[in-house]
Design a protein around this motif. Structure first.
Motif, short mmCIF file in Angstrom:
data_model
loop_
_atom_site.label_atom_id
_atom_site.label_comp_id
_atom_site.label_asym_id
_atom_site.label_seq_id
_atom_site.Cartn_x
_atom_site.Cartn_y
_atom_site.Cartn_z
N TYR A 1 -30.12 -113.58 15.68
CA TYR A 1 -29.78 -114.57 16.59
C TYR A 1 -30.31 -114.22 17.84
N ASN A 2 -31.04 -115.22 18.63
CA ASN A 2 -31.33 -115.08 19.98
C ASN A 2 -30.17 -115.02 20.85
N GLU A 3 -30.40 -114.49 21.97
CA GLU A 3 -29.35 -114.27 22.90
C GLU A 3 -28.56 -115.49 23.26
N ASP A 4 -29.17 -116.86 23.52
CA ASP A 4 -28.50 -117.85 24.11
C ASP A 4 -27.97 -118.68 22.86
N PHE A 5 -27.94 -118.01 21.49
CA PHE A 5 -27.51 -118.85 20.57
C PHE A 5 -25.92 -118.40 20.19
N ASP A 6 -25.14 -119.38 19.99
CA ASP A 6 -23.65 -119.23 19.90
C ASP A 6 -23.48 -118.44 18.53
N ARG A 7 -23.25 -117.15 18.66
CA ARG A 7 -23.20 -116.47 17.73
C ARG A 7 -21.51 -116.13 17.27
N ASP A 8 -21.67 -116.06 15.93
CA ASP A 8 -20.17 -115.72 15.13
C ASP A 8 -20.47 -114.63 14.29
N SER A 9 -20.09 -113.44 14.38
CA SER A 9 -20.24 -112.37 13.39
C SER A 9 -19.77 -112.90 11.92
N ASN A 10 -18.56 -113.50 12.05
CA ASN A 10 -17.93 -113.86 10.69
C ASN A 10 -18.89 -114.73 9.65
N VAL A 11 -19.94 -115.40 10.33
CA VAL A 11 -21.07 -116.23 9.66
C VAL A 11 -21.75 -115.33 9.04
N ILE A 12 -21.91 -114.13 9.20
CA ILE A 12 -22.60 -113.10 8.35
C ILE A 12 -21.74 -113.17 7.06
N GLU A 13 -20.66 -113.05 6.97
CA GLU A 13 -20.30 -112.81 5.70
C GLU A 13 -20.44 -114.14 4.66
N VAL A 14 -20.66 -115.24 5.20
CA VAL A 14 -20.93 -116.40 4.70
C VAL A 14 -22.47 -116.31 4.05
N PHE A 15 -23.30 -115.70 4.65
CA PHE A 15 -24.59 -115.52 4.46
C PHE A 15 -24.87 -114.51 3.48
N ILE A 16 -23.90 -113.42 3.49
CA ILE A 16 -23.90 -112.40 2.55
C ILE A 16 -23.42 -112.80 1.15
N GLY A 17 -22.33 -113.79 1.19
CA GLY A 17 -21.78 -114.50 -0.05
C GLY A 17 -22.84 -115.49 -0.61
N ARG A 18 -23.60 -116.07 0.02
CA ARG A 18 -24.47 -116.94 -0.51
C ARG A 18 -25.61 -116.36 -1.01
N LEU A 19 -26.17 -115.24 -0.54
CA LEU A 19 -27.29 -114.40 -0.95
C LEU A 19 -26.81 -113.81 -2.38
N ARG A 20 -25.65 -113.39 -2.54
CA ARG A 20 -25.43 -112.84 -3.72
C ARG A 20 -25.13 -113.55 -4.83
N LYS A 21 -24.74 -115.03 -4.65
CA LYS A 21 -24.95 -116.14 -5.61
C LYS A 21 -26.27 -116.43 -5.90
N LYS A 22 -27.20 -116.52 -5.08
CA LYS A 22 -28.45 -116.79 -5.42
C LYS A 22 -29.22 -115.66 -5.95
N LEU A 23 -28.99 -114.57 -5.56
CA LEU A 23 -29.81 -113.37 -5.96
C LEU A 23 -29.45 -112.82 -7.22
N ASP A 24 -28.07 -112.78 -7.55
CA ASP A 24 -27.37 -112.06 -8.74
C ASP A 24 -26.18 -112.86 -9.29
N PRO A 25 -26.47 -114.30 -9.66
CA PRO A 25 -25.38 -115.09 -9.82
C PRO A 25 -24.36 -114.49 -11.10
N GLU A 26 -25.02 -113.72 -12.06
CA GLU A 26 -24.24 -113.05 -13.07
C GLU A 26 -23.63 -111.62 -12.63
N GLY A 27 -23.77 -111.18 -11.50
CA GLY A 27 -23.40 -109.97 -10.96
C GLY A 27 -23.61 -108.80 -11.66
N ILE A 28 -24.91 -108.79 -11.94
CA ILE A 28 -25.67 -107.67 -12.76
C ILE A 28 -26.00 -106.41 -11.88
N THR A 29 -27.00 -106.92 -11.00
CA THR A 29 -27.73 -105.91 -10.04
C THR A 29 -27.10 -105.52 -9.03
#
Length: 228
Positions: free
Chosen positions: A179-207
Motif C-alpha cells: 500500500y502507498n502511505e496515503d492509502f486507507d490501510r486495513d491489515s485485516n484485508v490481508i486475510e481476505v486476500f490470502i483467503g482468495r489466493l488460496r481458493k484460486k491457487l489451490d482450490p482442492e487444498g492439495i499443495t
C-alpha cells in the motif's frame, strides 16, 4: 513491492510514479537528496531509483550516505550524462545498476525486476512453487500452466510472498509493502486476500501454497519443504 523515486524534475518524477503504480508498486517520491535519504531510511522500501543530478547534493552522494548507514536496498542510478566516469563513480558509491536518460520504460522495468530478483537470490524472472508459476515480467500467474486471474492487490501479496519464499511475513509487513502511505490501510484485508489466493491457487487444498503461522504471519515454503 515498494519503490522509492528520487528525481528533481517534477514531470519525470510524476511520470515514473504513475508508471510504477500501473505496474503494481507502492510508490514513494522525493525531489531532493535530503528527502530521499529520509524516505529510504524511514520506510520499508524494496528498491530505489535515484537521479544523479539533485538540487541539494548529487545522487551519488545520496547513495554513499545510504551505504554508510548500512542501508543495502537495491539502487538504480538515473543519469543524463554519458561520461563513463559518472557511471563508474555511481557504481563504486554503491549503486547496483545505472540507466542513461532518455530511456525506454520497458528497459527500466526489466532492470528493476532484475535487481529485485538479484536481491532475493533469484536469477530467473519466473518464480515457482509446486505447480504455481509467477512471471515477474508479464505479471501473469499460472497453475498447471493455466492462467489464473488475480486482482492487483492479490498479485502484490503473492509476488511479495514469492520473492520472500521460506520467510515468515507478518500482516503489517505485507501492508507496508503493498500500500502507498496515503492509502486507507486495513491489515485485516490481508486475510481476505490470502483467503482468495488460496481458493484460486489451490482450490482442492492439495499443495497448500500459503501457510499461516498463528500470531506471526504467512509463508510460502521453500521447494524442499513441499510435501505432495
Amino acid at each position: 513491492m515498494r519503490i522509492l523515486v528520487v528525481e528533481d524534475e517534477q514531470i519525470l518524477r510524476q511520470q515514473l510514479c504513475d508508471f510504477f503504480a500501473t505496474k503494481g508498486f507502492a510508490v514513494d517520491a522525493a525531489g531532493t537528496g535530503k528527502e530521499g535519504v529520509y524516505l529510504a531510511n524511514e520506510y520499508p522500501v524494496d528498491i530505489a531509483i535515484i537521479d544523479i543530478g539533485l538540487p541539494d547534493f548529487s545522487g551519488i552522494e545520496l547513495i554513499k550516505q545510504l551505504r554508510q548507514q548500512n542501508n543495502a536496498l537495491p539502487v538504480l542510478l538515473l543519469t543524463a550524462r554519458n561520461r563513463w566516469q559518472d557511471k563508474v563513480e555511481g557504481l563504486e558509491a554503491g549503486a547496483d545498476d545505472y540507466l542513461v536518460k532518455p530511456f525506454h520504460y520497458e528497459e527500466l522495468m526489466a532492470r528493476i525486476n532484475a535487481l529485485l530478483r538479484r536481491a532475493q537470490g533469484n536469477a530467473h524472472p519466473v518464480l515457482n512453487f509446486a505447480n504455481i508459476k509467477l512471471d515477474t515480467l508479464s505479471q501473469e500467474v499460472t497453475v498447471d500452466d493455466n492462467k489464473i486471474e488475480l486482482t492487483a492487490f492479490e498479485y502484490k501479496v503473492l509476488e511479495y510472498l514469492m520473492f520472500h519464499q521460506g520467510e515468515v511475513v507478518s500482516k503489517s509487513v505485507l501492508t507496508e509493502h503493498i500500500y502507498n502511505e496515503d492509502f486507507d490501510r486495513d491489515s485485516n484485508v490481508i486475510e481476505v486476500f490470502i483467503g482468495r489466493l488460496r481458493k484460486k491457487l489451490d482450490p482442492e487444498g492439495i499443495t497448500k501454497p500459503i501457510e499461516t503461522l498463528r500470531g506471526r504471519g504467512y509463508r510460502i515454503p521453500l521447494p524442499d519443504d513441499v510435501m505432495l
